[in-house]
Design an enzyme around this catalytic site. Sequence first.
Site, PDB file in Angstrom:
ATOM      1  N   HIS A  57       0.841  -1.209   0.000  1.00 46.83           N
ATOM      2  CA  HIS A  57       0.000   0.000   0.000  1.00 46.83           C
ATOM      3  C   HIS A  57       0.875   1.258   0.000  1.00 46.83           C
ATOM      4  O   HIS A  57       0.601   2.224  -0.713  1.00 46.83           O
ATOM      5  CB  HIS A  57      -0.842   0.075   1.281  1.00 46.83           C
ATOM      6  CG  HIS A  57      -1.898  -0.971   1.431  1.00 46.83           C
ATOM      7  ND1 HIS A  57      -2.076  -1.666   2.605  1.00 46.83           N
ATOM      8  CD2 HIS A  57      -2.853  -1.442   0.580  1.00 46.83           C
ATOM      9  CE1 HIS A  57      -3.094  -2.508   2.474  1.00 46.83           C
ATOM     10  NE2 HIS A  57      -3.572  -2.404   1.251  1.00 46.83           N
ATOM     11  N   LYS A 101     -16.199  -6.764   5.601  1.00 48.05           N
ATOM     12  CA  LYS A 101     -15.297  -7.840   5.994  1.00 48.05           C
ATOM     13  C   LYS A 101     -14.927  -7.592   7.446  1.00 48.05           C
ATOM     14  O   LYS A 101     -15.010  -6.455   7.936  1.00 48.05           O
ATOM     15  CB  LYS A 101     -14.074  -7.944   5.087  1.00 48.05           C
ATOM     16  CG  LYS A 101     -13.341  -6.668   4.720  1.00 48.05           C
ATOM     17  CD  LYS A 101     -12.232  -6.995   3.715  1.00 48.05           C
ATOM     18  CE  LYS A 101     -11.604  -5.781   3.098  1.00 48.05           C
ATOM     19  NZ  LYS A 101     -10.623  -6.064   2.070  1.00 48.05           N
ATOM     20  N   ARG A 125      -2.331  -6.253  -8.304  1.00 44.18           N
ATOM     21  CA  ARG A 125      -1.330  -7.304  -8.108  1.00 44.18           C
ATOM     22  C   ARG A 125      -1.518  -8.424  -9.129  1.00 44.18           C
ATOM     23  O   ARG A 125      -0.660  -8.749  -9.897  1.00 44.18           O
ATOM     24  CB  ARG A 125      -1.454  -7.914  -6.699  1.00 44.18           C
ATOM     25  CG  ARG A 125      -0.973  -7.046  -5.590  1.00 44.18           C
ATOM     26  CD  ARG A 125      -1.564  -7.452  -4.277  1.00 44.18           C
ATOM     27  NE  ARG A 125      -2.998  -7.238  -4.272  1.00 44.18           N
ATOM     28  CZ  ARG A 125      -3.785  -7.353  -3.217  1.00 44.18           C
ATOM     29  NH1 ARG A 125      -3.280  -7.724  -2.057  1.00 44.18           N
ATOM     30  NH2 ARG A 125      -5.073  -7.122  -3.312  1.00 44.18           N
ATOM     31  N   SER A 146      -3.106  -7.500   3.172  1.00 41.07           N
ATOM     32  CA  SER A 146      -3.345  -7.363   4.620  1.00 41.07           C
ATOM     33  C   SER A 146      -3.702  -8.718   5.207  1.00 41.07           C
ATOM     34  O   SER A 146      -3.334  -9.028   6.347  1.00 41.07           O
ATOM     35  CB  SER A 146      -4.470  -6.362   4.875  1.00 41.07           C
ATOM     36  OG  SER A 146      -4.096  -5.076   4.443  1.00 41.07           O
TER      37      SER A 146
HETATM   38  P1  ADP Z   1      -9.832  -3.023  -0.434  1.00 40.28           P
HETATM   39  O1  ADP Z   1     -10.616  -3.732   0.614  1.00 40.28           O
HETATM   40  O2  ADP Z   1     -10.462  -1.758  -0.928  1.00 40.28           O
HETATM   41  O3  ADP Z   1      -9.290  -3.889  -1.547  1.00 40.28           O
HETATM   42  P2  ADP Z   1      -7.150  -2.981   0.588  1.00 40.28           P
HETATM   43  O4  ADP Z   1      -6.686  -2.278   1.813  1.00 40.28           O
HETATM   44  O5  ADP Z   1      -7.061  -4.476   0.582  1.00 40.28           O
HETATM   45  O6  ADP Z   1      -8.603  -2.448   0.390  1.00 40.28           O
HETATM   46  O7  ADP Z   1      -6.372  -2.435  -0.674  1.00 40.28           O
HETATM   47  C1  ADP Z   1      -6.429  -1.101  -1.068  1.00 40.28           C
HETATM   48  C2  ADP Z   1      -5.850  -0.951  -2.454  1.00 40.28           C
HETATM   49  O8  ADP Z   1      -4.467  -1.306  -2.441  1.00 40.28           O
HETATM   50  C3  ADP Z   1      -6.484  -1.875  -3.502  1.00 40.28           C
HETATM   51  O9  ADP Z   1      -6.510  -1.187  -4.737  1.00 40.28           O
HETATM   52  C4  ADP Z   1      -5.533  -3.038  -3.588  1.00 40.28           C
HETATM   53  O10 ADP Z   1      -5.592  -3.687  -4.838  1.00 40.28           O
HETATM   54  C5  ADP Z   1      -4.213  -2.310  -3.399  1.00 40.28           C
HETATM   55  N1  ADP Z   1      -3.180  -3.207  -2.908  1.00 40.28           N
HETATM   56  C6  ADP Z   1      -3.252  -4.046  -1.865  1.00 40.28           C
HETATM   57  N2  ADP Z   1      -2.113  -4.747  -1.713  1.00 40.28           N
HETATM   58  C7  ADP Z   1      -1.275  -4.328  -2.708  1.00 40.28           C
HETATM   59  C8  ADP Z   1       0.076  -4.693  -3.123  1.00 40.28           C
HETATM   60  N3  ADP Z   1       0.763  -5.612  -2.480  1.00 40.28           N
HETATM   61  N4  ADP Z   1       0.591  -4.044  -4.203  1.00 40.28           N
HETATM   62  C9  ADP Z   1      -0.137  -3.113  -4.855  1.00 40.28           C
HETATM   63  N5  ADP Z   1      -1.401  -2.749  -4.535  1.00 40.28           N
HETATM   64  C10 ADP Z   1      -1.960  -3.343  -3.476  1.00 40.28           C
END
Ligand code: ADP
Length: 162
Positions: free
Chosen positions: A17, A41, A90, A128
């Site tokens: 992130h 979630k 990803r 996460s």
């Molecule tokens: P959401 O529940 O909205 O997917 P996340 O916190 O899981 O929220 O992710 C927020 C954003 O960051 C999303 O666009 C997700 O694809 C991106 N993201 C999460 N992990 C990575 C990573 N390892 N590399 C690049 N982008 C990521």
Amino acid sequence: MNTAVYPGTFDPVHNGHIDIARRAAGIFDRVIVAVYDLPQKSLLFNTQERVAMVREVLADVSNIEVSSYSGLTVDFCRERGAHTVVRGLRVISDFEREYQMSLTTRELAPEIDMVCLMTSLQYAFLSSTIVKEVALAGGSVSQFVPEPVSAALRARLTHHTP
Ligand code: ADP
């Protein structure tokens, strides 16, 4: 001022992130990392905790702000005068989800565009969920998250261990 919103759950924020947020800050004048209040979630950290962690680990980037929000992302963008939503990609399954989200956003708010940044190779596997699974199993997450997040995970999981 070209403002972008980078929305997500950030439960907790990890290096993947942070990489996306920093790169977005290099592209846009102002980036608002928007921590979604009540995702469908289960969460390990509440909204205030998630916002505080993101704020701490991105404090050195002057054009990044951090805020929580509820409701539609497009409404939050309109409130803040942002015309771009940044998301990270990803794997192919991310693409499918973001593609659907982007078309929905276009329907709801034609003036707002979505920009997807590709993950950096070293974070391609990172989520996460993975961070929480490793921490729960007693593993070290220091290579996945900054120290304040690692400490918060230790404290939370120690506190929750029966
Ligand atoms: P959401 O529940 O909205 O997917 P996340 O916190 O899981 O929220 O992710 C927020 C954003 O960051 C999303 O666009 C997700 O694809 C991106 N993201 C999460 N992990 C990575 C990573 N390892 N590399 C690049 N982008 C990521």
